[in-house]
Design a protein around this motif. Structure first.
Motif, PDB file in Angstrom:
ATOM      1  N   ILE A  19      -4.798   2.307   7.877  1.00  0.00           N
ATOM      2  CA  ILE A  19      -4.881   1.264   8.509  1.00  0.00           C
ATOM      3  C   ILE A  19      -3.824   0.209   8.405  1.00  0.00           C
ATOM      4  N   VAL A  20      -2.410  -0.434   8.715  1.00  0.00           N
ATOM      5  CA  VAL A  20      -1.586  -1.697   8.485  1.00  0.00           C
ATOM      6  C   VAL A  20      -1.692  -3.139   9.016  1.00  0.00           C
ATOM      7  N   ILE A  21      -1.841  -3.618   7.756  1.00  0.00           N
ATOM      8  CA  ILE A  21      -2.407  -4.954   8.262  1.00  0.00           C
ATOM      9  C   ILE A  21      -0.903  -6.105   7.982  1.00  0.00           C
ATOM     10  N   PHE A  22      -0.454  -6.801   9.099  1.00  0.00           N
ATOM     11  CA  PHE A  22       0.987  -7.584   8.656  1.00  0.00           C
ATOM     12  C   PHE A  22       0.242  -9.302   8.419  1.00  0.00           C
ATOM     13  N   GLY A  23       0.914  -9.241   7.533  1.00  0.00           N
ATOM     14  CA  GLY A  23       0.401 -11.416   7.670  1.00  0.00           C
ATOM     15  C   GLY A  23      -0.656 -11.107   6.694  1.00  0.00           C
ATOM     16  N   ALA A  24      -0.614  -9.881   5.197  1.00  0.00           N
ATOM     17  CA  ALA A  24      -1.713  -9.662   5.170  1.00  0.00           C
ATOM     18  C   ALA A  24      -2.147 -10.440   3.285  1.00  0.00           C
TER      19      ALA A  24
ATOM     20  N   GLY B 129      -6.685 -14.993   6.464  1.00  0.00           N
ATOM     21  CA  GLY B 129      -7.446 -13.853   6.812  1.00  0.00           C
ATOM     22  C   GLY B 129      -6.715 -12.425   6.583  1.00  0.00           C
ATOM     23  N   GLY B 130      -5.180 -12.463   6.338  1.00  0.00           N
ATOM     24  CA  GLY B 130      -4.721 -11.134   6.316  1.00  0.00           C
ATOM     25  C   GLY B 130      -5.664 -10.678   4.701  1.00  0.00           C
ATOM     26  N   ARG B 131      -6.002 -11.501   3.974  1.00  0.00           N
ATOM     27  CA  ARG B 131      -6.542 -11.010   2.946  1.00  0.00           C
ATOM     28  C   ARG B 131      -7.632 -10.668   2.671  1.00  0.00           C
ATOM     29  N   ARG B 132      -8.598 -11.058   3.137  1.00  0.00           N
ATOM     30  CA  ARG B 132      -9.948 -10.788   3.333  1.00  0.00           C
ATOM     31  C   ARG B 132     -10.246  -9.846   4.741  1.00  0.00           C
ATOM     32  N   ALA B 133      -9.126  -9.159   5.436  1.00  0.00           N
ATOM     33  CA  ALA B 133      -8.911  -8.548   5.782  1.00  0.00           C
ATOM     34  C   ALA B 133      -8.629  -6.315   5.231  1.00  0.00           C
ATOM     35  N   VAL B 134      -7.543  -6.751   4.460  1.00  0.00           N
ATOM     36  CA  VAL B 134      -7.777  -5.691   3.334  1.00  0.00           C
ATOM     37  C   VAL B 134      -8.762  -5.840   2.492  1.00  0.00           C
ATOM     38  N   ALA B 135      -9.788  -7.082   2.033  1.00  0.00           N
ATOM     39  CA  ALA B 135     -10.949  -6.654   1.187  1.00  0.00           C
ATOM     40  C   ALA B 135     -11.824  -5.440   2.062  1.00  0.00           C
ATOM     41  N   GLU B 136     -11.628  -6.567   3.104  1.00  0.00           N
ATOM     42  CA  GLU B 136     -12.667  -5.412   4.190  1.00  0.00           C
ATOM     43  C   GLU B 136     -12.493  -3.993   4.355  1.00  0.00           C
TER      44      GLU B 136
ATOM     45  N   HIS C 299     -11.533   2.748   3.721  1.00  0.00           N
ATOM     46  CA  HIS C 299      -9.556   3.026   4.298  1.00  0.00           C
ATOM     47  C   HIS C 299      -8.641   2.528   3.944  1.00  0.00           C
ATOM     48  N   GLN C 300      -7.453   2.821   3.634  1.00  0.00           N
ATOM     49  CA  GLN C 300      -6.201   3.229   3.340  1.00  0.00           C
ATOM     50  C   GLN C 300      -5.954   2.065   4.343  1.00  0.00           C
ATOM     51  N   VAL C 301      -4.861   0.964   3.692  1.00  0.00           N
ATOM     52  CA  VAL C 301      -4.467   0.008   3.217  1.00  0.00           C
ATOM     53  C   VAL C 301      -2.536   0.324   3.515  1.00  0.00           C
ATOM     54  N   THR C 302      -2.233  -0.291   4.668  1.00  0.00           N
ATOM     55  CA  THR C 302      -0.841  -0.913   3.642  1.00  0.00           C
ATOM     56  C   THR C 302      -1.056  -2.704   4.079  1.00  0.00           C
ATOM     57  N   ALA C 303      -0.458  -3.005   3.656  1.00  0.00           N
ATOM     58  CA  ALA C 303      -0.073  -4.468   3.029  1.00  0.00           C
ATOM     59  C   ALA C 303       1.233  -4.825   3.897  1.00  0.00           C
ATOM     60  N   ALA C 304       1.651  -5.395   4.890  1.00  0.00           N
ATOM     61  CA  ALA C 304       2.925  -5.891   4.908  1.00  0.00           C
ATOM     62  C   ALA C 304       2.902  -7.282   5.066  1.00  0.00           C
TER      63      ALA C 304
END
Length: 217
Positions: free
Chosen positions: A4-9, A13-20, A26-31
């Motif tokens: 999952i790539v998260i824009f606005g990480a 909201g983005g940080r919480r989405a990364v943590a969740e 899941h493998q996350v790319t924080a953009a």
């Protein structure tokens, strides 16, 4: 497990989405625009990259090889009526180039309707600055609605109230449609942590397609 790539990480909201997402395996790319400001995001399951969500080439590069994307973006230095439609266009084009077909976007509750054709932000006395921000999100929605192609998007809109940055995750929420969900008078604030639950749920088990959806307690 998905990528999952998260824009606005780097935002609330983005940080919480990364943590969740990471908590679910899941493998996350924080953009983010400036990785130097968000070095703490990088970790075993999180790759930190630079990307401007209004630039389609940046979106495509960050999203390459991923299964889904989340957009939780915000810019205080740009007019919302310019920024959010520009981000929507770049996401449509960039994700299309990268072959990513699922996009979950964080919306705002003030863009939800309180009666047919009347948004929460249309109420008399609603502050003009807040209304402009909400109209930017509405313009983003219209860009997404007009898009064709393979992109399956959904906008998740929390209630039109302050979202709690520090409240603990309950893992529970209600979802509706494009209208503000009724709330009990003593209902506490909705949390970013539970908003993140709704975002990742829509990737793991897509329940809505090409629409704006309200969430609340």
């Amino acid at each position: 497990m998905s990528r999952i790539v998260i824009f606005g990480a780097g935002g609330r909201g983005g940080r919480r989405a990364v943590a969740e997402a990471v908590s679910r395996g899941h493998q996350v790319t924080a953009a983010v625009r400036d990785p130097r400001r968000h070095k703490d995001l990088a970790g075993t399951d999180v790759t930190l990259v630079a990307a401007d969500v209004t630039v389609a080439d940046d979106v495509a590069k960050a999203a390459a090889g991923h299964d889904a994307a989340i957009s939780s973006v915000y810019r205080a230095d740009l007019p919302a009526l310019e920024y959010y439609p520009a981000a929507a266009h770049a996401l449509i084009d960039g994700l299309g180039e990268a072959g990513v077909t699922r996009l979950v976007v964080v919306g705002v509750g003030s863009a939800l309707e309180i009666s047919p054709g009347v948004a929460f932000h249309d109420q008399p006395g609603w502050p003009s600055a807040h209304r402009e921000f909400s109209l930017g999100h509405t313009a983003e929605l219209e860009v997404l609605r007009a898009s064709g192609g393979e992109l399956d998007w959904v906008i998740i809109a929390p209630p039109p109230a302050i979202i709690d940055e520090h409240a603990e995750r309950t893992g529970e929420y209600r979802s509706g449609d494009h209208r503000v969900l009724p709330r009990a008078e003593d209902a506490g604030p909705f949390s970013y942590a539970d908003l993140a639950v709704a975002l990742v749920d829509e990737i793991e088990r897509p329940g809505h397609s090409r629409e704006m959806v309200a969430v609340d307690h």
